[in-house]
Design an enzyme around this catalytic site. Sequence first.
Site, PDB file in Angstrom:
ATOM      1  N   GLU A 298       3.830   8.277  -4.366  1.00 21.62           N
ATOM      2  CA  GLU A 298       4.791   7.604  -3.486  1.00 21.62           C
ATOM      3  C   GLU A 298       5.688   6.632  -4.246  1.00 21.62           C
ATOM      4  O   GLU A 298       6.394   5.833  -3.652  1.00 21.62           O
ATOM      5  CB  GLU A 298       4.055   6.870  -2.364  1.00 21.62           C
ATOM      6  CG  GLU A 298       3.518   7.804  -1.299  1.00 21.62           C
ATOM      7  CD  GLU A 298       3.081   7.079  -0.040  1.00 21.62           C
ATOM      8  OE1 GLU A 298       3.428   5.888   0.110  1.00 21.62           O
ATOM      9  OE2 GLU A 298       2.407   7.688   0.788  1.00 21.62           O
TER      10      GLU A 298
ATOM     11  N   GLU B  65       0.882  -1.170   0.000  1.00 16.85           N
ATOM     12  CA  GLU B  65       0.000   0.000   0.000  1.00 16.85           C
ATOM     13  C   GLU B  65       0.909   1.205   0.000  1.00 16.85           C
ATOM     14  O   GLU B  65       1.195   1.787   1.036  1.00 16.85           O
ATOM     15  CB  GLU B  65      -0.931  -0.053   1.220  1.00 16.85           C
ATOM     16  CG  GLU B  65      -2.030   1.000   1.186  1.00 16.85           C
ATOM     17  CD  GLU B  65      -1.516   2.356   1.644  1.00 16.85           C
ATOM     18  OE1 GLU B  65      -1.077   3.150   0.777  1.00 16.85           O
ATOM     19  OE2 GLU B  65      -1.561   2.611   2.840  1.00 16.85           O
TER      20      GLU B  65
END
Length: 732
Positions: free
Chosen positions: A201, A192
């Site tokens: 990210e 995640e």
Amino acid sequence: MVVFLNANRRLVSSARSLSASRSGLALARAMSSGSAQAQRVFQLKLDPLTGNSEWVVIEEDAGGTAPEGLHQGLLATTSYLDMLNDSRRNRAFREAIDKAVARPCRVLDIGAGTGLLSMMAARAMGLGDSPTCHSNNGSVTACESYLPMVKLMRKVLRANDMARSITVLNKRSDEVRVGVDIESRADVLVSEILDSELLGEGLIPTLQHAHDMLLVENPVTVPYKAIVYGQLVESTYLWKLHDLYNNEAEILDGIHLVPAGLERIIGVKLQQHPMHCDAIRREIKLLSEPFRIFEFNFGKRPESHGETAVHVKATGSGQVNAVISWWMLQLDDEGSIHYSTAPKWITLSGAGNWCDHWKQCVWFIPGKGVPLAKDEEISLRAAHGDTSISYQLEPHQPKSTGGDHHVKGGDFCLTLSPERIAIYGDAEWRLSVLNALKTVLQRRAPSLCVIADDSIFLALLVARFSTASHIMALFPGLQDKGIHYLKAVADANGFSMDHVEFVRKKMANWTGDDTHNKAVDLLIAEPFYYGSGGMLPWQNLRFWNERTALDSLLSKDASIMPCKGLLKVCAMSLPDLWNSRRSLDKIEGFDHSVVNPTLGACGDAADGGPCLPFYVWQCGEVKELSQIFTVMEFDFSRPISPCQGKVKVKFSERGICHGLVLWIDWVMDAENSIVVSTGPDRRHWKQGVKLLSTPVAAGLQGSTNTGETSCLIVQTSFDPSNGELVIEHVPS
């Protein structure tokens, strides 16, 4: 004592993947390995009163020990707690992992955090530290690059009897080697590493490396895929966040921050901006149905670049001011388990708990936007790189290459935050600052004027209205950009740069030579410091510190603007925010109570945890339960000094009080007649939120209802040695 300020929470979370921002990688990189050597991590240490920052090394000795309080300080202001309190997310991942890991296999968890997904996978395979649990050829490897989080993960694993069942690697995923760190390629990837934009990210580079080096061919992945959706909207509020030129044209003060012919000299960075769009639902007109933009299959190696053209049919007439986007995860291959970051007006998104770690994203359409008639079809071209997605409405917009919002021909462009642009386009704010400055200039013209902060508005005003004054501008954050901007707009605003001087030297090092042996008789600021948008309100008290550094060079009757700051407080009901920061117990059956002190959980800390910066109006359900009180004053006519304050905050509304909201109102003139507020009703500033350890029932004065509290006693103290504001509160 070392104080760490994580103004940007994503800086910490970004270090979880291999392709995080450069600062994130420096933050989390393990500098050495091996049992005989110490591990170390870099952390950015910032002094909010001086603006000075430095990278310091946090070492953990070979025995795995480090000062406990140090790691707590590093993690208490991150988004990990908010994420772990997202029950929809946790449940969706648990259900998908239970389906994906139905037999013994090799599982790799990238960006493992507290190890929650790793423990889910281990449990699904029957692994554990209990004698009744055996390996049966299954294995779980948790990869986490951020050393303080690795320490916390090990505590969580021990608390759940999983320490011997999960291999923990304190590395970035691109540092992991098959045959060295893991025995063989993994069959299953659980991860995640998603931000509000999905890709920020480093999802794509992380998946690329994992498929190339760490995973078997056609691996099972959780999530299975992600789909990005968008919607065209009209919104005056969103328009004012980026189009200063057209907004300024409606203001009749004669000031031209964006003169004609230089329409794009100030702009926002050309990127998606995370925002809780449900908070502005009433200010949004939907101009299209939701449409699909990109799909990313986690089980396949993704491309670094992709483009698509989406033909969108208008459902109503209006001006397209923005593209609002979100993403939906399909966590299993059958398509029965989903998680979405869609706004609540999207029917299929369902009702879920408010969370701050994932928001919607806003892409601004330049200028006044693009007119659209009902049933008209328009083409939206979308492109993604490794870490971002961009949009163009064709043929209405020129194709973008991303990056900063530059003008044609390479002309200078000053990029500011959307909130700063909205402030500069606010007629009421401009009038307040303009009147305060005119008042002080009437007493101080001509003068030696020092502009201590990054306010281009103040610099322009002084240069225009006090042509006989000598102006010294610091622009501590903007630096050369500030003076370059003034040169570009000088003619349009009727002033000459001959009496404007840019000073690169820090004010703490000034001598009489720097002021040409003249006393400074006018020191002004908004105050505003470039790049401080994510900080607590009182960290702008840097102005007070700089005023103190200049004390010996000030004239005896020097005028200071603002004259003082008023620390304001209001008791509020904040159920969504409190629940997102509350103490953790069991998460899908796994005990996480050990993380509460380190992550600053409000229900676990006696004082409610750290005070954090938020746009309160975006924090879900919000209700004021008291009047607004002044708890402390900062007198800028005197050098910086310790301050204390105490006030009885009486409840004026019944409800459940979850915390205190604090901000600073800046008193601009000596008569106390012009005050610039940064409170919750002013959307463009963040407030400080101090949550209560336990919410209290707010009652009215004289109420005899059992269990109700009529007021809170709030005490504050300001320490000028480190810029910290201590906030204490007790019911009364």
